[in-house]
Design an enzyme around this catalytic site. Structure first.
Site, PDB file in Angstrom:
ATOM      1  N   ASP A  90       0.860  -1.186   0.000  1.00 27.19           N
ATOM      2  CA  ASP A  90       0.000   0.000   0.000  1.00 27.19           C
ATOM      3  C   ASP A  90       0.892   1.230   0.000  1.00 27.19           C
ATOM      4  O   ASP A  90       1.901   1.268   0.714  1.00 27.19           O
ATOM      5  CB  ASP A  90      -0.869   0.036   1.259  1.00 27.19           C
ATOM      6  CG  ASP A  90      -2.020  -0.960   1.220  1.00 27.19           C
ATOM      7  OD1 ASP A  90      -2.029  -1.832   0.328  1.00 27.19           O
ATOM      8  OD2 ASP A  90      -2.909  -0.862   2.090  1.00 27.19           O
ATOM      9  N   HIS A 147       4.489  -7.351   0.274  1.00 28.88           N
ATOM     10  CA  HIS A 147       4.069  -8.662  -0.210  1.00 28.88           C
ATOM     11  C   HIS A 147       4.754  -9.018  -1.528  1.00 28.88           C
ATOM     12  O   HIS A 147       5.326  -8.158  -2.202  1.00 28.88           O
ATOM     13  CB  HIS A 147       2.552  -8.673  -0.407  1.00 28.88           C
ATOM     14  CG  HIS A 147       1.779  -8.515   0.866  1.00 28.88           C
ATOM     15  ND1 HIS A 147       0.987  -9.507   1.394  1.00 28.88           N
ATOM     16  CD2 HIS A 147       1.679  -7.472   1.731  1.00 28.88           C
ATOM     17  CE1 HIS A 147       0.428  -9.080   2.526  1.00 28.88           C
ATOM     18  NE2 HIS A 147       0.834  -7.843   2.746  1.00 28.88           N
ATOM     19  N   SER A 249       8.252   3.313   4.502  1.00 23.78           N
ATOM     20  CA  SER A 249       9.494   3.548   3.775  1.00 23.78           C
ATOM     21  C   SER A 249       9.235   3.325   2.298  1.00 23.78           C
ATOM     22  O   SER A 249       8.215   3.758   1.781  1.00 23.78           O
ATOM     23  CB  SER A 249      10.614   2.664   4.296  1.00 23.78           C
ATOM     24  OG  SER A 249      11.852   3.098   3.764  1.00 23.78           O
TER      25      SER A 249
END
Length: 282
Positions: A90, A147, A249
């Site tokens: 995200d 992911h 980050s």
């Protein structure tokens, strides 16, 4: 002018010291104080806890537990099409495109080299020369786990020590070579697309970078490069949780030449969500 001022502040800030202090605080169990800080953080950055498995701020014993929070099983829909490559995190798609003459675009007017990004690793330079890249920025408000964009087998992991500049839009537009200067963890995978790398970039106040197969990679910050190699024991599937930042980050994803084609509707600045289509296999 404002961005230049922010850049000057970044050079002057004691970034390592601030990160150490924040990391120490973030792992402390402070009871109601921790709950109050999490609620304040959620209000300030408009964090949506309704998507998380634990929706109550009081359920998190430490700030790190909050940063590493997992989402509900149905919070993100994974594009399961056979040829699709998905968003790894995200955040915001800050840059993407082709690695031309070993150069990646950091921000308008700022480029950095593939060689410096992968710490002059000869195989990775060969693998990703003229390949494709996507840079995803995770802000403090985002879900902080990253992911797999496709199925893969882990072959190598490298920790590269470095600076801890902020990776916000203002500083990436002002400070050259941030992603190649900052601390980072490089994860190299073998996939049906060929080699693929996920590069996890540290930043100011990022107290920790953690991967699921090895735990916390940093801290400690010993100032030396570290390398791990793997055979076939670690296989990850598309959409599988890889690990987390203990605060937001950047994730840089690298693909080999002629391996993928980015989705036609993508543009710089797009909001990304884990599981959405990023590209498809050629």
């Amino acid at each position: 002018m404002l961005n230049q001022l922010k850049a000057i502040i970044q050079y002057l800030l004691p970034k390592q010291f601030l990160t150490i202090i924040f990391g120490w605080l973030a792992k402390k169990q402070l009871g109601k104080v921790t709950t109050w800080m999490i609620k304040g953080f959620c209000k300030l950055y408009r964090v949506d806890l309704s998507e998380a498995k634990l929706t109550n701020a009081a359920d998190y014993k430490t700030f790190n537990d909050f940063f590493a929070r997992e989402l509900k099983e149905d919070a993100r829909e994974i594009d399961t099409a056979e040829n699709s490559i998905i968003m790894p995190a995200d955040g915001v798609l800050s840059q993407f495109g082709t690695i031309q003459d070993s150069q990646l675009l950091q921000a308008k007017g700022h480029f950095y080299s593939l060689e410096s990004l992968v710490a002059c690793h000869p195989d990775m330079i060969k693998y990703f020369q003229n390949g494709s890249y996507a840079t995803t920025y995770l802000s403090p408000k985002n879900y902080h786990r990253f992911h797999m964009p496709c199925d893969g087998t882990l072959r190598e992991m490298i920790y590269v020590p470095g600076s801890l500049f902020s990776v916000s839009k203002a500083t990436t537009e002002s400070i050259p070579n941030i992603f190649a200067r900052n601390e980072r963890v490089i994860c190299l995978f073998e996939t049906e697309l060929g080699p693929m790398a996920q590069i996890l970039v540290g930043a100011t106040i990022v107290g920790s970078i953690e991967v699921d197969w090895a735990g916390i990679i940093t801290p400690p910050r010993e100032g030396i490069m570290k390398r791990w190699t793997y055979s076939d024991e670690i296989k990850l599937s598309k959409g599988q949780d890889m690990g987390c930042f203990k605060l937001g980050s950047t994730v840089i994803t690298l693909f080999a030449s002629n391996a993928i084609e980015f989705s036609n509707n993508l543009k710089v600045g797009d909001v990304t969500r884990v599981g959405q289509k990023l590209a498809e296999r050629i």
